[in-house]
Design a protein around this motif. Sequence first.
Motif, PDB file in Angstrom:
ATOM      1  N   GLY A  66       0.815  -1.211   0.000  1.00  0.00           N
ATOM      2  CA  GLY A  66       0.000   0.000   0.000  1.00  0.00           C
ATOM      3  C   GLY A  66       0.848   1.260   0.000  1.00  0.00           C
ATOM      4  N   ASP A  67       1.919   1.250   0.783  1.00  0.00           N
ATOM      5  CA  ASP A  67       2.811   2.419   0.829  1.00  0.00           C
ATOM      6  C   ASP A  67       3.420   2.694  -0.551  1.00  0.00           C
ATOM      7  OD1 ASP A  67       2.337   2.748   3.514  1.00  0.00           O
ATOM      8  OD2 ASP A  67       4.167   1.726   4.165  1.00  0.00           O
ATOM      9  N   ILE A  68       3.810   1.627  -1.247  1.00  0.00           N
ATOM     10  CA  ILE A  68       4.414   1.801  -2.576  1.00  0.00           C
ATOM     11  C   ILE A  68       3.406   2.411  -3.542  1.00  0.00           C
ATOM     12  CG2 ILE A  68       5.329   0.557  -4.580  1.00  0.00           C
ATOM     13  CD1 ILE A  68       6.486  -1.498  -2.534  1.00  0.00           C
ATOM     14  N   MET A  69       2.198   1.884  -3.541  1.00  0.00           N
ATOM     15  CA  MET A  69       1.187   2.388  -4.470  1.00  0.00           C
ATOM     16  C   MET A  69       0.814   3.832  -4.155  1.00  0.00           C
ATOM     17  SD  MET A  69       0.763  -0.056  -6.616  1.00  0.00           S
ATOM     18  CE  MET A  69      -0.750   0.356  -7.505  1.00  0.00           C
ATOM     19  N   ARG A  70       0.663   4.150  -2.884  1.00  0.00           N
ATOM     20  CA  ARG A  70       0.306   5.531  -2.527  1.00  0.00           C
ATOM     21  C   ARG A  70       1.421   6.498  -2.903  1.00  0.00           C
ATOM     22  NH1 ARG A  70      -2.501   2.728   1.586  1.00  0.00           N
ATOM     23  NH2 ARG A  70      -0.602   2.478   2.825  1.00  0.00           N
ATOM     24  N   ALA A  71       2.661   6.062  -2.751  1.00  0.00           N
ATOM     25  CA  ALA A  71       3.781   6.921  -3.147  1.00  0.00           C
ATOM     26  C   ALA A  71       3.767   7.173  -4.649  1.00  0.00           C
ATOM     27  CB  ALA A  71       5.106   6.273  -2.723  1.00  0.00           C
ATOM     28  N   LEU A  72       3.491   6.135  -5.433  1.00  0.00           N
ATOM     29  CA  LEU A  72       3.418   6.307  -6.887  1.00  0.00           C
ATOM     30  C   LEU A  72       2.294   7.268  -7.260  1.00  0.00           C
ATOM     31  CD1 LEU A  72       3.984   2.668  -8.195  1.00  0.00           C
ATOM     32  CD2 LEU A  72       5.592   4.579  -8.262  1.00  0.00           C
ATOM     33  N   HIS A  73       1.164   7.135  -6.598  1.00  0.00           N
ATOM     34  CA  HIS A  73       0.029   8.009  -6.925  1.00  0.00           C
ATOM     35  C   HIS A  73       0.264   9.447  -6.474  1.00  0.00           C
ATOM     36  CE1 HIS A  73      -2.439   4.058  -6.866  1.00  0.00           C
ATOM     37  NE2 HIS A  73      -1.909   4.284  -8.057  1.00  0.00           N
ATOM     38  N   LEU A 233       1.323   5.101 -15.785  1.00  0.00           N
ATOM     39  CA  LEU A 233       1.051   6.355 -15.106  1.00  0.00           C
ATOM     40  C   LEU A 233       1.637   7.542 -15.855  1.00  0.00           C
ATOM     41  CD1 LEU A 233       1.572   5.531 -11.302  1.00  0.00           C
ATOM     42  CD2 LEU A 233      -0.564   6.200 -12.410  1.00  0.00           C
ATOM     43  N   ARG A 234       2.854   7.369 -16.385  1.00  0.00           N
ATOM     44  CA  ARG A 234       3.483   8.474 -17.109  1.00  0.00           C
ATOM     45  C   ARG A 234       2.726   8.782 -18.393  1.00  0.00           C
ATOM     46  NH1 ARG A 234       8.161   5.633 -15.586  1.00  0.00           N
ATOM     47  NH2 ARG A 234       8.380   4.730 -17.672  1.00  0.00           N
ATOM     48  N   ARG A 235       2.151   7.738 -19.000  1.00  0.00           N
ATOM     49  CA  ARG A 235       1.381   7.991 -20.225  1.00  0.00           C
ATOM     50  C   ARG A 235       0.060   8.691 -19.910  1.00  0.00           C
ATOM     51  NH1 ARG A 235       3.065   2.624 -21.477  1.00  0.00           N
ATOM     52  NH2 ARG A 235       1.014   1.842 -20.911  1.00  0.00           N
TER      53      ARG A 235
END
Length: 235
Positions: A66-73, A233-235
Amino acid sequence: MRTLRPSDLAREHAISTQAVRNYEQDGCLPPAERTPAGYRIYTDLHAVALRTYLTLIPAYGHAQAGDIMRALHADDLDRALTVIDRGHSQLLRDRETLATVRRAVDHLITESSSATGGSATARTIGELAHHLRVTPATLRAWEAADILSPVRDPATGYRRYDPTDLRDAELAHILRRGHYRLDHIATVIGQIRAAGSTEALAKALTDWQATITARGVCMLDAAAALSRYSAALRR
């Protein structure tokens, strides 16, 4: 971009639609747009996010995934990579601990099989300290840390170390030379006691090795999934 319903995402992974909504609410999926009626609108990006999150869990655990995904978002790639680095660091420590314990257990099994009857005699704290070339204070510290649990002589009150204590002290001595903390050593000794013998622990260590290997493979899968999702995400 095509639109998807919560049930479309849930069906692929055999989870409930409520789970999908919970993942979005927790920030593990990007925020979904809503219809005028308030229904969520998911896209292929959400589908990739869900696959990524579920791939991260067996590699790093629920909380870290969850921490990884929230950081990416939050567009904080460095924070996501820090969590990943900690996971790999922990896996490396587990590998090193396993290798050290396996060598120690192999040594103790060999020593036990070649031991003479006299070596089974209970020892005093001074005798054991001399055998290990440590101080009695060190043995008392190990006892306080739940690494050793000698009985007391009912007549004198002095500590008596039986063959099981000797085995545990030998292993503790090896691990301390490897700079392992006392609480870490106490956990390993507890595993030996639960297994009942060093032979049983040797089998448990084989299972531990399989678990570490499986987690390493999961991390490879997670890295590939993260790369795809980051690009999406970058796209």
